[in-house]
Design an enzyme around this catalytic site. Structure first.
Site, PDB file in Angstrom:
ATOM      1  N   ASP A  74       0.675  -1.208   0.088  1.00 33.24           N
ATOM      2  CA  ASP A  74       0.145   0.089   0.155  1.00 33.24           C
ATOM      3  C   ASP A  74       0.854   1.188   0.065  1.00 33.24           C
ATOM      4  OD1 ASP A  74      -2.330  -1.427   0.040  1.00 33.24           O
ATOM      5  OD2 ASP A  74      -2.952  -1.043   1.879  1.00 33.24           O
ATOM      6  N   GLY A  75       1.992   1.161   0.779  1.00 28.85           N
ATOM      7  CA  GLY A  75       2.995   2.278   0.693  1.00 28.85           C
ATOM      8  C   GLY A  75       3.449   2.790  -0.629  1.00 28.85           C
ATOM      9  N   ASN A 147      -4.355   8.649   2.617  1.00 28.53           N
ATOM     10  CA  ASN A 147      -4.817   8.004   4.137  1.00 28.53           C
ATOM     11  C   ASN A 147      -4.570   9.137   4.980  1.00 28.53           C
ATOM     12  OD1 ASN A 147      -4.884   5.488   3.265  1.00 28.53           O
ATOM     13  ND2 ASN A 147      -2.947   4.829   4.326  1.00 28.53           N
ATOM     14  N   ARG A 158       7.478  13.646  26.801  1.00 28.60           N
ATOM     15  CA  ARG A 158       6.541  14.418  27.166  1.00 28.60           C
ATOM     16  C   ARG A 158       5.193  14.650  26.042  1.00 28.60           C
ATOM     17  NH1 ARG A 158       8.489  19.894  29.641  1.00 28.60           N
ATOM     18  NH2 ARG A 158       6.304  20.061  29.994  1.00 28.60           N
ATOM     19  N   TYR A 190      -3.506   3.832  10.005  1.00 28.36           N
ATOM     20  CA  TYR A 190      -3.072   4.187  11.528  1.00 28.36           C
ATOM     21  C   TYR A 190      -3.995   4.687  12.516  1.00 28.36           C
ATOM     22  CZ  TYR A 190       0.493   6.586  14.710  1.00 28.36           C
ATOM     23  OH  TYR A 190       1.243   7.159  15.900  1.00 28.36           O
ATOM     24  N   LEU A 192      -7.131   3.257  12.774  1.00 27.46           N
ATOM     25  CA  LEU A 192      -7.547   2.136  13.168  1.00 27.46           C
ATOM     26  C   LEU A 192      -6.874   1.522  14.224  1.00 27.46           C
ATOM     27  CD1 LEU A 192      -9.869  -0.195  12.858  1.00 27.46           C
ATOM     28  CD2 LEU A 192      -8.395  -1.467  11.252  1.00 27.46           C
TER      29      LEU A 192
END
Length: 290
Positions: A74-75, A147, A158, A190, A192
């Site tokens: 997919d990338g 996406n 932090r 990401y 999901l």
């Protein structure tokens, strides 16, 4: 659906060793069918055995191709979508990765599916794109994402605090490790993994999803795709970063702002006429299995 007369072939250069055998086989298949195609110059540099086929630098290849076939995961499709930009050249993904939500072809079924596609038995699956305007102090850049656009805190231990406005109306301040702004296509990526909802691709919506929020009451929010999101920083201990589809990373100014809206163009994915999104979900997510 009309037939495509010329294909451009691009591949993930990092997986070229695994892709090489199937790419040779696929080129021979297209050649036997009398299909016109051009290989990305980078493919030939890595696989000299394919130099007898027409090849060209990628920008020239995109200009001459009616459709692009990607070899990778997919990338690789996301990278092609970024390079295609507003030209809306259809993309046909050949899945060589591990998951592959977006790709249509695989080494097990490509002949059967390509036979149908070459005969015009296909459909175009239009996907929404995000337009991210990054006002980073002195300059302004634009990033498109099929996406998601993700803000994250980098290496700092932090959390950071970001302020989100919707159409100029204050929505929330998120104290978290970051923020995912996702399309329906990216809802299975990401977002999901950060407990976001799954949206079917035809839903005109955008997901706002915090990454590891400080309080459990800060949940993913789904808004209409016609709205505009403005993000600014209230506290960023060691700087913040932005990535669009994981293809490009940019360091952000603490005084900068990000404007995200639905892009004016879309990405078109080539599908066989019997394509079912729900079938893909069942297979990839192993629904119904113990």
């Amino acid at each position: 659906m009309n037939k495509f007369s010329h294909f451009g072939l691009v591949a993930n250069s990092r997986k070229i060793r695994d892709i090489c055998p199937i790419l040779k086989e696929f080129c021979a298949y297209l050649d036997s069918k009398g299909v016109e195609f051009t290989l990305d110059e980078e493919i030939v540099q890595n696989i000299p055995a394919l130099s007898s086929y027409r090849h060209s630098p990628q920008e020239k290849l995109l200009a001459m191709s009616q459709a692009i076939i990607t070899f990778g995961g997919d990338g690789t499709i996301l990278d092609a979508a970024r390079r295609i930009g507003q030209r809306e050249i259809p993309i046909l993904g050949f899945h060589m990765g591990e998951l592959g939500f977006l790709a249509e072809l695989s080494r097990h079924d490509y002949r059967e599916k390509m036979d149908k596609i070459l005969q015009g038995e296909m459909l175009l699956d239009d996907r929404m794109v995000l337009d991210g305007e990054i006002r980073n102090g002195k300059g302004c850049t634009c990033e498109y994402a099929l996406n998601d656009i993700v803000l994250f805190k980098g290496l700092s231990p932090r959390m950071m605090t970001v302020k989100v406005e919707i159409d100029g109306d204050f929505m929330n301040s998120y104290l978290s490790d970051g923020l995912i702004i996702s399309t329906p296509t990216g809802s299975t990526a990401y977002s999901l993994s950060s407990n976001g909802p799954i949206l079917t691709p035809d839903v005109p919506a955008i997901i706002i999803n915090p990454i590891c929020p400080h309080t459990l009451s800060q949940r993913p929010m789904v808004i209409d795709a016609g709205r505009t999101i403005r993000i600014t920083f209230e506290e960023v201990p060691q700087g913040a970063y932005l990535t669009a589809d994981g293809q490009h990373v940019e360091r952000l100014s603490k005084t900068g702002e990000i404007i995200i809206r639905k892009a004016n163009h879309k990405i078109r994915l080539i599908r066989c006429s019997d394509y079912s999104y729900f079938n893909v979900l069942r297979q990839k997510l192993n629904w119904g299995k113990r």
